[in-house]
Design a protein around this motif. Sequence first.
Motif, PDB file in Angstrom:
ATOM      1  N   SER A  73      34.558 -15.138   7.928  1.00 30.76           N
ATOM      2  CA  SER A  73      33.189 -15.612   8.113  1.00 30.76           C
ATOM      3  C   SER A  73      32.279 -14.402   8.246  1.00 30.76           C
ATOM      4  CB  SER A  73      33.094 -16.470   9.381  1.00 30.76           C
ATOM      5  OG  SER A  73      33.301 -15.674  10.532  1.00 30.76           O
ATOM      6  N   PHE A  74      30.998 -14.599   7.997  1.00 28.48           N
ATOM      7  CA  PHE A  74      30.062 -13.483   8.139  1.00 28.48           C
ATOM      8  C   PHE A  74      30.017 -13.046   9.601  1.00 28.48           C
ATOM      9  CE2 PHE A  74      26.013 -11.209   8.143  1.00 28.48           C
ATOM     10  CZ  PHE A  74      26.130 -10.476   6.979  1.00 28.48           C
ATOM     11  N   LYS A 128      31.572 -24.533   6.430  1.00 28.38           N
ATOM     12  CA  LYS A 128      30.960 -23.754   5.361  1.00 28.38           C
ATOM     13  C   LYS A 128      31.594 -22.379   5.227  1.00 28.38           C
ATOM     14  CE  LYS A 128      26.440 -25.962   5.993  1.00 28.38           C
ATOM     15  NZ  LYS A 128      25.009 -25.749   6.350  1.00 28.38           N
ATOM     16  N   THR A 129      32.342 -21.971   6.245  1.00 26.10           N
ATOM     17  CA  THR A 129      32.928 -20.632   6.235  1.00 26.10           C
ATOM     18  C   THR A 129      34.283 -20.664   6.934  1.00 26.10           C
ATOM     19  OG1 THR A 129      32.466 -18.317   6.798  1.00 26.10           O
ATOM     20  CG2 THR A 129      31.861 -19.962   8.430  1.00 26.10           C
ATOM     21  N   ASP A 141      28.912 -21.316  11.328  1.00 26.95           N
ATOM     22  CA  ASP A 141      28.385 -21.661  10.009  1.00 26.95           C
ATOM     23  C   ASP A 141      26.938 -21.219   9.870  1.00 26.95           C
ATOM     24  OD1 ASP A 141      30.698 -22.751   8.985  1.00 26.95           O
ATOM     25  OD2 ASP A 141      30.210 -24.804   9.552  1.00 26.95           O
ATOM     26  N   GLU A 157      25.931 -17.858   8.322  1.00 24.35           N
ATOM     27  CA  GLU A 157      25.879 -17.710   6.872  1.00 24.35           C
ATOM     28  C   GLU A 157      24.450 -17.852   6.354  1.00 24.35           C
ATOM     29  OE1 GLU A 157      28.821 -16.939   5.282  1.00 24.35           O
ATOM     30  OE2 GLU A 157      29.634 -16.975   7.323  1.00 24.35           O
ATOM     31  N   HIS A 196      39.160 -12.713   3.646  1.00 26.15           N
ATOM     32  CA  HIS A 196      38.016 -13.584   3.381  1.00 26.15           C
ATOM     33  C   HIS A 196      37.600 -14.198   4.714  1.00 26.15           C
ATOM     34  CE1 HIS A 196      35.246 -16.276   1.570  1.00 26.15           C
ATOM     35  NE2 HIS A 196      35.983 -17.357   1.747  1.00 26.15           N
ATOM     36  N   LYS A 210      21.935 -14.083   7.915  1.00 29.04           N
ATOM     37  CA  LYS A 210      22.797 -12.907   7.859  1.00 29.04           C
ATOM     38  C   LYS A 210      22.122 -11.647   8.387  1.00 29.04           C
ATOM     39  CE  LYS A 210      25.804 -14.619   4.198  1.00 29.04           C
ATOM     40  NZ  LYS A 210      26.304 -14.470   2.820  1.00 29.04           N
TER      41      LYS A 210
END
Length: 290
Positions: A133-134, A252-253, A67, A70, A131, A73
């Motif tokens: 997570s970063f 969050k992700t 998380d 995010e 979709h 980044k």
Amino acid sequence: MIYLLGGSGYVGHAYQALLSRKGIAYKILRRSEIDYANGAVLGEALKRDRPEFLINAAGYTGKPNVDACELHKAECLQGNAVLPGIIATACEEAGVPWGHVSSGCIFSGARPDGSGFTENDTPNFTFRTNHCSFYSGTKALGEEVLGTRPGLYVWRLRIPFDHVEHPRNYLTKLMRYQRLLDATNSISQLDEFVAATLACWEKRVPFGTYNVTNPGKVTTREVVDLIRRTGVSKREFAFFESEDEFMHVAAKTPRSNCVMDPGKLAGAGIRLTEVHEAVERDLRAWKKAA
């Protein structure tokens, strides 16, 4: 002599312990001493010291979990996608073979028949396909940057654990979270992971990408049952009713939950312990943090 990048991290410490046990000379490259994110600086160091091999265990994972990626980044992109390319170019120019610690989190789920993803499967938890997570997106980009470069191993690590309490240890995390998401995953015993990856170099197995996970798959509930059965923790573990609830309340992700096939590694003569056996073994040898 072996160069070790990221030697101060959870995985890096495991590499240090292994190399020390085996009596293999190594040098940790610290950013405070050698800015290895600068290709020219790294290249000069490689040409000066002429290491036989380089291990890259550096990267950005986020604390306490993905998380955090995010929120950071730029650092995540630099550490996971840009840095591997810099190292690759420097190693190629210096003629130094190397290994890169990647991640299995670039996959989600399993193959249509329920089997694990192989090295031939296209990652499906990336910026291009899902979709994600970063963090997962940047790890997939890192593999794209490396492509099929020569003299390189890409080792996919998946949810590391061992027998010592640690914030990065999957078993520790399960015992600390208030509620858990029941999911099916492939995971990697940390000591076996570093031993298997080093064996790739020692045995001179063909360069390429390898899923370095313990054979089989395991659910969160199965691991929790082992935690309770071995007496490491007798607490009552609570679970989210669904992944939707987990995402709404605790995350969050999106998270990667996936099954991977380590058959290619086994075919090269390097085998890890079956996953349930490995988890139970480590729990029975459990050590609290000092």
